[in-house]
Each structure stands twice: as structure tokens, then as C-alpha cells.
Design a protein around this motif. Sequence first.
Motif, PDB file in Angstrom:
ATOM      1  N   TYR A 125      -4.368  -7.746  -4.360  1.00 11.54           N
ATOM      2  CA  TYR A 125      -3.980  -6.677  -5.284  1.00 11.54           C
ATOM      3  C   TYR A 125      -4.517  -6.915  -6.686  1.00 11.54           C
ATOM      4  CZ  TYR A 125      -1.509  -4.530  -1.537  1.00 11.54           C
ATOM      5  OH  TYR A 125      -1.244  -3.920  -0.342  1.00 11.54           O
TER       6      TYR A 125
ATOM      7  N   VAL B 276      -4.639  -4.290  -9.775  1.00 13.11           N
ATOM      8  CA  VAL B 276      -3.192  -4.209 -10.015  1.00 13.11           C
ATOM      9  C   VAL B 276      -2.810  -5.359 -10.947  1.00 13.11           C
ATOM     10  CG1 VAL B 276      -0.900  -4.325  -8.945  1.00 13.11           C
ATOM     11  CG2 VAL B 276      -2.780  -3.153  -7.767  1.00 13.11           C
TER      12      VAL B 276
ATOM     13  N   ARG C  76      -7.853  -5.655  -6.806  1.00 15.09           N
ATOM     14  CA  ARG C  76      -7.908  -4.173  -6.816  1.00 15.09           C
ATOM     15  C   ARG C  76      -7.480  -3.626  -8.175  1.00 15.09           C
ATOM     16  NH1 ARG C  76      -4.813  -1.810  -1.613  1.00 15.09           N
ATOM     17  NH2 ARG C  76      -4.071  -0.397  -3.239  1.00 15.09           N
TER      18      ARG C  76
ATOM     19  N   LEU D   3       2.373   1.731  -3.490  1.00 17.62           N
ATOM     20  CA  LEU D   3       1.350   2.161  -4.462  1.00 17.62           C
ATOM     21  C   LEU D   3       0.880   3.587  -4.206  1.00 17.62           C
ATOM     22  CD1 LEU D   3      -0.746  -1.147  -4.683  1.00 17.62           C
ATOM     23  CD2 LEU D   3       0.886  -0.260  -6.366  1.00 17.62           C
TER      24      LEU D   3
ATOM     25  N   ASP E 121       0.848  -1.207   0.000  1.00 10.56           N
ATOM     26  CA  ASP E 121       0.000   0.000   0.000  1.00 10.56           C
ATOM     27  C   ASP E 121       0.876   1.247   0.000  1.00 10.56           C
ATOM     28  OD1 ASP E 121      -2.808  -1.127   2.117  1.00 10.56           O
ATOM     29  OD2 ASP E 121      -2.242  -1.574   0.034  1.00 10.56           O
TER      30      ASP E 121
END
Length: 251
Positions: A130, A135, A133, A74, A71
Amino acid sequence: MRVDVVTIFGEYLQPLSLSLIGRAREEGLLDLRVRDLREHTHDRHRTVDDTPYGGGAGMLMRPEPWGEALDAVLADPPGDARPEGPVLLVPSPAGEVFRQATAVELAAEPWLVFACGRYEGIDARVVEHYASRGVRVREVSLGDYVLNGGEVAVLVIVEAVARLLPGVVGNAASVEEESHAAAHSGLLEHPAYTKPATWRGLDVPAVLTSGHHGLVARWRRDEALRRTARRRPDIVAALDAARCDAADLRV
Ligand SMILES: NCc1ccc(-c2ccccc2)nc1
């Protein structure tokens, strides 16, 4: 290109400060940042691992430190990051095989993030989280063997990718002419020679000192085809399947 590497063994990445890659970093062609996973643990022993559910040998890396670490990465994108964010690369014996074509693909990305597993790997929910999400997560293998962690694989991948960036390797032609380069339809490189013309009774093939560039090119192509047929029948089969001009490889 910006590269973030999250690891518990940052010193493994020191070779990326040497030679061509080191110079690329000094010249700003490559912005490589190594981040310590343990900075995202909060217990007295800075624990990053635990026993696997379902039993089995060894330890796994806990998801919480990884979530906090990734996190943080990113949340700190480079200015030229793509809207879809970075490619998150997780070296793993269970990954897709990394090839020169993969390196070429990754060299076009402005931002790569590497998650270096240790022990028996990382809790599977980290990749799952991820990816869900949005990614672009890719587990990558260098081949069918197991290392003690992902760091050595990161050294390989970063070198293979960074050397393709404009300005990193002085002689761009040499990058083109190497084995597996698309320009040679993925054939292995021909044998190469330099001075002296005779060494320990071994002569350089006469064609190479003939000055006849057409014959030299032909000899090099033949040697590349011969070497590929002998050492890598899988490449020949792939070329055949693609019905490239390797048809004359059929012997
Ligand atoms: N195919 C190369 C490769 C890549 C990564 C790993 C590895 C081992 C232990 C933990 C995390 C990654 N092993 C082999």
C-alpha cells in the motif's frame, strides 16, 4: 471524520460506542466502521494466519485477506476524502511512538483506516504494497510493550484523536489545558482540587482559595514545571533543546 477498522475481533471496539465517542458517532461527528477480516478469507476454516518464513515462534497474518479487505475499504471512500486517500495506521510494537502531536496531526484528516494485527503481526508486504501505491501508511506504537493485537491500541488512538474533533468534548478549554497540550508547551498538568476544602486532614493549597487569579496562574505554572522536572526529565530536556521558556527549569 470517517474511521475504518479492519480486525478479526470487532467486539474489542465496542467501547467506542460508549460515552463521548459514542455520542460523537450518534451525532455524525465520527463515522466509525468496523470490518471483519475473516469476510475476506475463502477457505473452510476462514484462515487468517500461517507460519513465518525463516522459522521462529508464533504465527503471522497472511497477506491475501488483508489485500482484499483493504482494497474493499479503499474502494469505498468518504465524500470528503483527500486526493491522497486515507492515512493507513498499523498499530505495532515496531512503530513510531504515538504522541499528542500525532493525535493533533491525525485529527486534521478526514479519513483514517486502521489495520489491527494479531498473532506476531501482519506479513510485511501488506504495508509495502500500500505504501508503494501511494497510501500514507504509518506503523504506530503506544510505547515499548507488546499487546496481543492492535485493537487496544486502536481504542487509545481513536479516543485521543476523536476528542480533538470540534463538538466532541463539550469544554474545548479543558482539552487545551490538559497535560501535553501544546498550549502549555507540553508540560504535565498541575495538581487539581475540588470541594471539600479539607479532606481527611488534607487542605486545598491556600492560593487556590485566595481569589487572586494571578497568583493562582503562577502557582499552577510552577507546579506544572516542578512536576514535569520531577517525572519527565525527557520533556524538560526537549524543551531545553528547543530553548523554550523552560530555561527557568534549570535548577
Ligand atoms: N505499542 C503498543 C502495541 C501495539 C500493537 C501491538 C501488536 C501486538 C501483536 C500483534 C499486532 C500488534 N503490540 C503493542
